[in-house]
Design a protein around this motif. Structure first.
Motif, short mmCIF file in Angstrom:
data_model
loop_
_atom_site.label_atom_id
_atom_site.label_comp_id
_atom_site.label_asym_id
_atom_site.label_seq_id
_atom_site.Cartn_x
_atom_site.Cartn_y
_atom_site.Cartn_z
N GLN A 39 -9.06 -9.05 -3.60
CA GLN A 39 -7.67 -9.36 -3.98
C GLN A 39 -6.28 -8.65 -3.57
O GLN A 39 -5.27 -8.99 -3.41
N GLU A 40 -6.50 -7.31 -3.34
CA GLU A 40 -5.58 -6.42 -2.86
C GLU A 40 -5.07 -7.03 -1.29
O GLU A 40 -4.13 -6.94 -0.89
N THR A 77 -1.23 -9.51 2.09
CA THR A 77 -0.92 -10.22 3.21
C THR A 77 0.30 -11.46 2.73
O THR A 77 1.04 -11.76 3.36
N LYS A 78 0.10 -11.75 1.43
CA LYS A 78 1.02 -12.48 0.65
C LYS A 78 2.36 -11.97 0.72
O LYS A 78 3.34 -12.72 1.27
N LEU A 94 -2.28 -6.93 16.04
CA LEU A 94 -3.14 -6.74 14.50
C LEU A 94 -2.28 -7.34 13.44
O LEU A 94 -2.61 -8.16 12.91
N MET A 95 -1.06 -6.83 13.35
CA MET A 95 -0.15 -7.27 12.17
C MET A 95 0.16 -8.61 12.28
O MET A 95 -0.10 -9.64 11.36
N GLU A 96 0.49 -9.20 13.63
CA GLU A 96 0.62 -10.59 13.83
C GLU A 96 -0.41 -11.64 13.39
O GLU A 96 -0.46 -12.40 12.86
N THR A 97 -1.54 -11.19 13.66
CA THR A 97 -2.87 -11.71 13.44
C THR A 97 -2.91 -11.82 12.01
O THR A 97 -3.41 -12.86 11.12
N THR A 98 -2.59 -10.75 11.19
CA THR A 98 -2.79 -10.91 9.79
C THR A 98 -1.78 -11.82 9.33
O THR A 98 -2.05 -12.59 8.30
N VAL A 99 -0.74 -11.89 9.52
CA VAL A 99 0.49 -12.82 9.38
C VAL A 99 0.07 -14.12 9.47
O VAL A 99 -0.04 -15.17 8.78
N TYR A 100 -0.60 -14.35 10.69
CA TYR A 100 -1.08 -15.76 11.08
C TYR A 100 -2.13 -16.20 10.29
O TYR A 100 -2.09 -17.34 9.68
N TRP A 101 -3.03 -15.37 9.87
CA TRP A 101 -4.13 -15.68 8.70
C TRP A 101 -3.60 -16.01 7.56
O TRP A 101 -3.71 -17.19 6.86
N ILE A 149 4.15 1.74 -1.14
CA ILE A 149 2.88 1.61 -1.94
C ILE A 149 2.12 0.55 -1.41
O ILE A 149 0.78 0.41 -1.63
N VAL A 150 2.59 -0.77 -1.19
CA VAL A 150 1.94 -1.79 -0.74
C VAL A 150 1.45 -1.71 0.56
O VAL A 150 0.27 -2.10 0.87
N ILE A 151 1.87 -1.12 1.58
CA ILE A 151 1.51 -1.18 3.10
C ILE A 151 0.83 -0.03 3.40
O ILE A 151 0.04 0.16 4.41
N THR A 152 0.91 1.35 2.54
CA THR A 152 0.33 2.54 2.85
C THR A 152 -1.44 2.39 2.56
O THR A 152 -1.63 1.86 1.61
#
Length: 211
Positions: A120-121, A126-127, A178-185, A76-79
């Motif tokens: 907010q989503e 990302t949190k 791209l995922m790692e960039t989001t995590v870094y952010w 639900i969170v990632i899709t």
């Protein structure tokens, strides 16, 4: 990227596939209601405390309906609904445009849309990605679907086969980056411009990494 609300204008209007039929629109409305309820409950009480039963009640559907649309709570969170739109947008880019530049334009456009329309989503997702191991693991598992989509586009743009090693390495490498960039952010307090970080990421992929 964050999930897209059913009534929110998507960022790829010019390249979007044909408008779905009534049945598909109803499915999208249900998926969106489930996601919206999930994000609200998680924001109020935390991820672990939020149950599928609570989500179903808040979305006014049955628990079985939740599982029919999302096999696991993490889904639900990632899709989201972006892959088909991104695929159409990439295919609509000028044929002679370098692939990295096409990706830069499409992904940056999508990110800015998410930050403008669903901030907010985006922040909550990302949190969770950085704090909940199950969410991060599910995200890594789901990246294969996006990677396969990108392989098809890369093959079409380059005249190579989608199952060639180089095509698969580039496509999956991009998705993982791209995922790692989001995590870094997220790990750095979301202070940077995410689109700017994506620019840096694509520069690294396009130009190579030099020590």
């Amino acid at each position: 990227m964050a999930g897209m609300a059913a009534d929110t204008p998507h960022p790829f209007a010019d390249a979007a596939p044909p408008r779905p039929g009534l049945r598909e629109r109803k499915k999208l409305k249900t998926r969106t209601a489930i996601r919206t309820a999930t994000y609200r409950l998680i924001a109020e009480q935390g991820y672990e405390a939020t149950t599928v039963e609570q989500i179903a009640e808040a979305a006014e559907v049955s628990p079985s309906t939740v599982f029919r649309y999302f096999p696991a709570k993490e889904d639900i969170v990632i899709t989201d609904e972006y892959d088909p739109l991104m695929e159409a947008a990439l295919r609509a880019r000028p044929p002679g445009e370098p692939l990295v530049e096409s990706l830069r334009t499409v992904v940056t456009q999508a990110l800015r849309h998410s930050l403008d329309h669903e901030p907010q989503e985006m922040l909550l997702r990302t949190k969770l990605l950085t704090e909940v191991p199950a969410v991060r693991a599910r995200m890594m598992h789901s990246m294969s679907a996006t990677g396969r989509m990108l392989c098809a586009v890369v093959a079409e743009r380059t005249g190579r086969r989608a199952d060639e090693l180089e095509v698969r390495v580039f496509s999956m490498g991009f998705v993982a980056a791209l995922m790692e960039t989001t995590v870094y952010w997220a790990e750095h307090g979301r202070q940077d411009d995410l689109a700017g970080l994506v620019d840096r990421t694509l520069d690294t992929l396009g130009n190579g990494f030099r020590l």
